[in-house]
Design an enzyme around this catalytic site. Structure first.
Site, PDB file in Angstrom:
ATOM      1  N   HIS A  78       0.846  -1.194   0.000  1.00  0.00           N
ATOM      2  CA  HIS A  78       0.000   0.000   0.000  1.00  0.00           C
ATOM      3  C   HIS A  78       0.879   1.240   0.000  1.00  0.00           C
ATOM      4  CE1 HIS A  78      -3.634   2.361   0.749  1.00  0.00           C
ATOM      5  NE2 HIS A  78      -2.923   3.065   1.622  1.00  0.00           N
ATOM      6  N   SER A  79       0.607   2.171  -0.927  1.00  0.00           N
ATOM      7  CA  SER A  79       1.338   3.438  -1.032  1.00  0.00           C
ATOM      8  C   SER A  79       2.834   3.148  -1.243  1.00  0.00           C
ATOM      9  CB  SER A  79       1.081   4.286   0.223  1.00  0.00           C
ATOM     10  OG  SER A  79       1.439   5.621   0.019  1.00  0.00           O
ATOM     11  N   LEU A  80       3.705   3.566  -0.346  1.00  0.00           N
ATOM     12  CA  LEU A  80       5.127   3.235  -0.448  1.00  0.00           C
ATOM     13  C   LEU A  80       5.314   1.734  -0.647  1.00  0.00           C
ATOM     14  CD1 LEU A  80       8.242   3.592   0.044  1.00  0.00           C
ATOM     15  CD2 LEU A  80       7.727   3.387   2.487  1.00  0.00           C
ATOM     16  N   SER A 106      -1.534  -0.862  -4.127  1.00  0.00           N
ATOM     17  CA  SER A 106      -2.666  -0.136  -3.563  1.00  0.00           C
ATOM     18  C   SER A 106      -2.294   1.311  -3.266  1.00  0.00           C
ATOM     19  CB  SER A 106      -3.112  -0.855  -2.280  1.00  0.00           C
ATOM     20  OG  SER A 106      -4.085  -0.121  -1.579  1.00  0.00           O
TER      21      SER A 106
END
Length: 244
Positions: A78-80, A106
């Site tokens: 997710h993200s990073l 994500s």
């Protein structure tokens, strides 16, 4: 790790530890074993130095995982964590490891579309970190009033932002696994930036949008997990055999 199950390795978002995915173990079917990856400098790896080089971190994780990749697996971030999952897949391929059944990215713009993160290439002050943390949402209000918690969180967040800001994309052969991208309808990550992930795979691609902002994975957790499990069943003969 239990034999005969698909291993879902989960990469945390900025400032988070492996505990961010602890609940998933109880929410996915028994045929999927959720294995959150702890990054250096947090959780049980607290005494290790924080990493600010994405490629070095991916190579380190790939070397650690290569000894245990004896059965089907998938990657989620997710993200990073989405960007790190992508680089981890490439690092594993360089080691001659099998491709994942699927890569789930994500709330992460495609690696080629991360121009807006260049501002993070310089180390951020505590004030800048707190401002960005508040703008992203997803952090309990009590954390901002807890000096001890902040003293532990801010160094991790500072290193993670440098991971993002110092990352420089370069084109390589497309990954040989499906890439499934998940986005929040109210997130700042644009549809174009999410859709650009399709240029990174020579296999299937999908883009699914969920209600919510950058942390829709919390508000839509069950819906997201059901979607992911459906995609894993589509892409993994081994998973269907386990269920049978």
């Amino acid at each position: 790790m239990m034999p005969g199950r698909l291993h879902l390795y989960c990469l945390p978002y900025s400032g988070a530890s492996a505990m961010a995915y602890a609940r998933w173990r109880r929410s996915l079917p028994a045929s999927v074993e959720v294995l959150p990856l702890e990054l250096p400098g947090r959780g049980r790896r607290f005494n290790e130095p924080l990493q600010t080089d994405m490629y070095a971190l991916a190579k380190q994780l790939a070397a650690e995982l290569s000894e245990s990749l004896k059965q089907p697996y998938a990657l989620f971030g997710h993200s990073l964590g989405g960007l790190l999952a992508f680089e981890l897949a490439h690092a594993l391929r360089q080691l001659g490891m099998p491709a994942p059944q699927a890569l789930f990215a994500s709330a992460a713009p495609a690696p080629s579309r991360r121009e807006s993160h260049l501002e993070l290439a310089q180390e951020q002050s505590d004030e800048q970190l707190l401002l960005r943390l508040r703008s992203l949402g997803g952090t309990p209000a009590a954390v901002f009033d807890d000096a001890e918690m902040l003293s532990l969180t801010l160094p991790v967040l500072r290193a993670d932002f440098l991971l993002c800001g110092r990352y420089r994309y370069y084109r390589r052969a497309r990954l040989g696994c499906p890439i499934h991208v998940l986005g929040g309808k109210a997130d700042r990550v644009s549809m174009d930036a999410l859709a650009a992930w399709q240029d990174e795979t020579a296999d299937d691609f999908s883009l699914e949008m969920f209600e919510g902002d950058h942390f829709f994975i919390n508000a839509c957790e069950q819906q997201l997990l059901e979607y992911m499990f459906g995609k894993l069943r589509e892409s993994g003969r081994d998973l269907r055999a386990i269920e049978a």
